[in-house]
Design an enzyme around this catalytic site. Sequence first.
Site, short mmCIF file in Angstrom:
data_model
loop_
_atom_site.label_atom_id
_atom_site.label_comp_id
_atom_site.label_asym_id
_atom_site.label_seq_id
_atom_site.Cartn_x
_atom_site.Cartn_y
_atom_site.Cartn_z
N HIS A 190 0.81 -1.21 -0.02
CA HIS A 190 0.04 -0.04 -0.14
C HIS A 190 0.87 1.40 -0.05
CE1 HIS A 190 -3.64 2.23 0.71
NE2 HIS A 190 -3.03 3.21 1.31
N CYS A 191 0.79 1.93 -1.06
CA CYS A 191 1.54 3.17 -0.98
C CYS A 191 1.00 4.68 -0.80
CB CYS A 191 2.14 3.32 -2.39
SG CYS A 191 3.16 4.59 -2.86
N PRO A 192 1.42 5.37 0.34
CA PRO A 192 0.74 6.49 0.55
C PRO A 192 0.56 7.44 -0.44
CG PRO A 192 2.53 5.98 2.05
CD PRO A 192 2.32 4.80 1.15
#
Length: 405
Positions: A190-192
């Site tokens: 999961h990439c912010p």
Amino acid sequence: VTMKRLRRLINKPKNMLIYICRRRCGQLVGFCCTKSRLRWIEDIIIDVLDFVINKGMRALGPVLAAAATCLISLVVYEYFTEVFPYMVNEKYIDGNNYMAYLVTFLGIFILINIFFNHQSCVWTSPGYGPLSISLYPKGTQEIPSKYYKYDPELKSSDVIRYCNQCNCYKPWRAHHCSICKRCVLKMDHHCPWMWNCVGYGNYRYFYMFLFYLWFGTGFYIYNGYEPLFQSFRIKSCAYPWLPFFFCRIARLKHKFIPTDEIGDDGQFIQKKVYIERNELFVFTYFLCIGIFMVMIAFLAFHSYLLITNQSTLETMTNFSKKARSYRRFQRLKDYKYLYKLSFIENLKEVMGDKPYLALFPIWTKPRGTGFIYPLKPEINNILFRSKSAVERHDIDTNGNDMTLP
């Protein structure tokens, strides 16, 4: 003697107080630190941390995605404010002005790809595991019953991978994201900065964003070196071949530029010009240096994942002998790369059937359905043609060759 008596009187209540505190604290610790209460406290801490991290990542997602867009726009603004005028007016003045426009055209192409891949990764779904069989696309509804029991990632205690949070069957290579609250197909992480999960549907855009961001920052560093260097002078340097920003430097207030007038000595007269301090240009330049160095590491790692057909999460299992020992299929314990094909086939798995299109701002789709994936030939033999595997799962092949569609 008087002082000794006074010290005794002072120390008596102090010692008594220490004794009482130690005794009471010992009783309190003994009351709290039973195994059941410690587990209860541990669960509370984990739940609180999980809540804070998940909510924090959700809140930071749009902020960081917008911040990335703003920083890229700031670098573009400084390029056209500082770098491009320098190339037109000073660097390419001997009839080569067209070079400044060609270089800038290349920079615009890189910029378009950076924005395209970033926004595509943000707004393209990575793909999620259907919550029921009826929600599978037409033509793929037989996949769960036919292939999920052959999942190479099955643990020794599993017959099929099932998500208790989503209450659905997990496709191959799918993992549950606690931030998105869904099972993501071929989940990488999961990439912010993308405000999204990176997985099956958008990994191509994520990888090309890293590539063009690395290329773009290198482009800005190379072309911005001379415009920035003219604002400084080197006072001392350990090695003459080092760039100026690794040396001891001092800022200049003026510079000399040639004019059209010719002096008595036959040389062009130089005009003294005041150098304006542009701290924003300095900031963006060194920001690009930092991003460039970080991108080298990120791009190298994800290039390795690309050519070996892995995800970030899968490397944690593949490189752990203990984790591999939990695989249900005993003969898979010695294999690190379950999905590694040829170099071109690995590229096509992510970039699509025409991998070269990924170099351009064009939407493409990865291969397959996202529910099952091609395997190495030896892995395929173990899973679908092994008699022990068939017997272990009570599978009736009816004489059919169980290979992937």
